[in-house]
Design an enzyme around this catalytic site. Structure first.
Site, PDB file in Angstrom:
ATOM      1  N   GLU A 102     -13.363  -1.052   6.510  1.00 31.57           N
ATOM      2  CA  GLU A 102     -13.194  -0.649   8.540  1.00 31.57           C
ATOM      3  C   GLU A 102     -13.333  -0.326   8.603  1.00 31.57           C
ATOM      4  O   GLU A 102     -13.541  -1.331  10.359  1.00 31.57           O
ATOM      5  CB  GLU A 102     -11.206  -0.392   8.079  1.00 31.57           C
TER       6      GLU A 102
ATOM      7  N   ARG B 102     -13.905  -4.716   3.969  1.00 34.14           N
ATOM      8  CA  ARG B 102     -12.449  -4.875   4.950  1.00 34.14           C
ATOM      9  C   ARG B 102     -13.347  -4.944   6.032  1.00 34.14           C
ATOM     10  O   ARG B 102     -11.909  -4.960   7.129  1.00 34.14           O
ATOM     11  CB  ARG B 102     -12.564  -3.016   4.524  1.00 34.14           C
TER      12      ARG B 102
ATOM     13  N   HIS C 252      -8.897   6.913   2.496  1.00 30.32           N
ATOM     14  CA  HIS C 252      -9.396   7.197   3.792  1.00 30.32           C
ATOM     15  C   HIS C 252     -10.366   8.264   4.366  1.00 30.32           C
ATOM     16  O   HIS C 252     -10.206   8.758   4.614  1.00 30.32           O
ATOM     17  CB  HIS C 252      -8.040   7.550   4.973  1.00 30.32           C
TER      18      HIS C 252
ATOM     19  N   ARG D  26       1.341  -1.066   0.127  1.00 30.44           N
ATOM     20  CA  ARG D  26      -0.218  -0.198  -0.150  1.00 30.44           C
ATOM     21  C   ARG D  26       0.555   0.902   0.481  1.00 30.44           C
ATOM     22  O   ARG D  26       1.804   1.228   1.155  1.00 30.44           O
ATOM     23  CB  ARG D  26      -0.934   0.001   1.174  1.00 30.44           C
TER      24      ARG D  26
ATOM     25  N   TYR E 117      -2.575  11.028   5.597  1.00 25.44           N
ATOM     26  CA  TYR E 117      -3.105  10.474   6.647  1.00 25.44           C
ATOM     27  C   TYR E 117      -2.075   8.802   5.876  1.00 25.44           C
ATOM     28  O   TYR E 117      -1.958   8.968   4.616  1.00 25.44           O
ATOM     29  CB  TYR E 117      -4.652   9.762   5.896  1.00 25.44           C
TER      30      TYR E 117
ATOM     31  N   GLU F  88      -9.503   1.960  -1.606  1.00 24.43           N
ATOM     32  CA  GLU F  88      -9.726   1.503  -0.449  1.00 24.43           C
ATOM     33  C   GLU F  88     -10.631   2.657   0.246  1.00 24.43           C
ATOM     34  O   GLU F  88     -10.210   3.110   0.076  1.00 24.43           O
ATOM     35  CB  GLU F  88      -8.804   0.644   0.694  1.00 24.43           C
TER      36      GLU F  88
HETATM   37  O1  EZ4 Z   1      -6.711   4.323  10.214  1.00 21.64           O
HETATM   38  O2  EZ4 Z   1      -6.276   0.679  12.089  1.00 21.64           O
HETATM   39  O3  EZ4 Z   1      -6.331   0.545   6.325  1.00 21.64           O
HETATM   40  N1  EZ4 Z   1      -5.869   1.077   7.322  1.00 21.64           N
HETATM   41  C1  EZ4 Z   1      -6.294   2.383   8.172  1.00 21.64           C
HETATM   42  C2  EZ4 Z   1      -6.014   2.181   9.959  1.00 21.64           C
HETATM   43  C3  EZ4 Z   1      -6.614   2.624  10.422  1.00 21.64           C
HETATM   44  C4  EZ4 Z   1      -6.604   2.349  11.753  1.00 21.64           C
HETATM   45  C5  EZ4 Z   1      -7.113   3.746  12.711  1.00 21.64           C
HETATM   46  O4  EZ4 Z   1      -7.278   3.326  13.950  1.00 21.64           O
HETATM   47  O5  EZ4 Z   1      -7.037   3.202   7.876  1.00 21.64           O
HETATM   48  O6  EZ4 Z   1      -4.545   3.072   9.476  1.00 21.64           O
HETATM   49 CO    CO Z   2      -7.985   1.368   5.789  1.00 21.56          CO
END
Ligand code: EZ4
Ligand code: CO
Length: 402
Positions: free
Chosen positions: A262, A283, A212, A147, A159, A236
């Protein structure tokens, strides 16, 4: 067989973990991960005050019934906090069943479907060049899927990029820090990162990217389309997934595979996405999505629509979850990939694990149950430390998704 007691162990070897330990009258105990990053104590309270007293006296072999007791039986259902508690209970019960029957978890849910679990790791840098250099190091370590997240000119904190060149950990001690975001700069930059990465690594390495939750549906559609020439394994969380219908727009404009969820915690976060074939990877991890019992149902439903799993596997999910996920991934047919961010060394002082990495894959041994143990004396050496995930604002100050 009866549940005699259960306790919640909170520790912080480098970062916080919450672990549920369920005891039985036959001397067997089971472990479940109950870690919810930045909201740990909310889960602890729900478990200690409401779930543990209700567990005592139940027969731990009746996993399906106990699952529904805590899901259907609860009037206030779903949500990350309560579903993390349900997940921990479920994991611990499967651990007990495996130990009682003297067999590893994967044997209880279908047996082995493959030899090893394909994983992806993270590479991140302050700019495209550094990100690509880091990815090259990961390839040398044996990873086959990576990634890529990169710092972006004009955005202070992106991020996925660590501030201090250490492995990325988004939660910081104390209350939430504010980060600032600019979608236009992001969208203009990301395709060039993947163009450079493909030129450097060729076509055989799987490349992934995490948006994100930061695009609107039409922005995500543009990004997915512009990334098409670089054949990502997946894009993602292109949008914040609470608007399931938003994924229709992305799908109608691009063939870039989409992974989402997620932060989801139930099959009902996925029904439109699965039945309309708007996504390609699930996820939602065992620890937040209702445990093994519920993810077996989600994965089965997804398999009917040719959708695969790609569970969340960040360091804020404990080794108990990771081991359970490897068993699960070994057993189901529609496994796709597993995220793998190795924990810091000191985590292994507290948790004794039964999995290892070799040439891009994870392998699990045949210890009965989930196969991970916790050293409570060592855990007590690392007390809980309040930490929070950041909050995110647009560069003009508007509150936004982190
Ligand atoms: O931001 O687990 O794909 N992974 C992510 C992670 C999340 C964290 C949040 O606690 O997006 O890095
Ligand atoms: Co993520």
């Amino acid at each position: 067989m009866k549940i005699t007691d259960a306790k919640v162990i909170v520790c912080s070897p480098g970062r916080n973990f919450v672990t549920l330990k369920i005891f039985t009258d036959e001397g067997i105990y089971g472990l479940g991960d109950a870690t919810l990053n930045g909201m740990e104590k909310a889960v602890v309270s729900y478990l200690e005050n409401y779930c543990v007293p209700a567990l005592i006296g139940k027969d731990p072999r009746n996993i399906e019934d106990i699952w529904h007791f805590f899901y259907k039986g609860a009037y206030w259902k779903r949500g990350s906090v309560t579903m993390t508690a349900v997940s921990a209970i479920d994991m611990a019960l499967w651990d007990i069943k495996g130990k009682a029957l003297n067999t590893p978890l994967y044997n209880l849910i279908g047996g082995k479907s493959r030899n090893g679990i394909l994983v992806y790791c993270h590479a991140n840098g302050r700019d495209a060049e550094e990100t690509i250099e880091k990815a090259g190091q990961k390839i040398e370590q044996g990873f086959r899927a990576i990634r890529l997240q990169s710092g972006i000119p004009g955005i202070e904190h992106t991020y996925g990029v660590s501030k201090d060149n250490k492995p990325y950990e988004p939660a910081e001690k104390g209350l939430a820090q504010t980060e600032y975001w600019d979608t236009a700069r992001y969208l203009n930059f990301i395709p060039s990162l993947f163009k450079k990465a493909r030129a450097e690594f060729g076509d055989d390495i799987h490349l992934l990217h995490d948006v994100h939750h930061r695009c609107t549906p039409v922005e995500a559609a543009r990004l997915a389309r512009e990334l098409e020439p670089y054949h990502l394994f997946w894009l993602e969380d292109p949008v914040s997934g609470e608007l399931q219908e938003g994924l229709r727009l992305i799908r109608s404009h691009s063939t870039t595979p989409i992974a989402i969820g997620e932060v989801f915690n139930s099959v009902y976060d996925y029904t439109t996405l699965i039945t309309e074939q708007l996504i390609d990877y699930i996820r939602m991890p065992l620890v937040h999505g209702g445990g093994i019992t519920h993810l077996l149902k989600v994965a089965s439903m997804a398999s009917v629509y040719h959708i695969q799993t790609g569970f969340h596997g960040a360091t804020d999910l404990s080794p108990v979850n990771m081991a359970a996920a490897i068993h699960f991934n070994m057993a189901i047919n529609n496994f796709g990939i597993q995220e793998y961010m190795p924990h810091q060394e000191i985590v292994n002082e507290v948790f004794k694990t039964n999995f290892n990495f070799d040439k891009g894959f994870l392998f699990i041994d045949d210890t009965p149950g989930i196969g991970v143990d916790i050293d409570e004396k060592k855990a007590a050496k690392y007390p809980y430390q309040m930490a929070s995930l950041p909050v995110n604002r647009k560069s003009d100050g508007t509150m936004f998704y982190w």
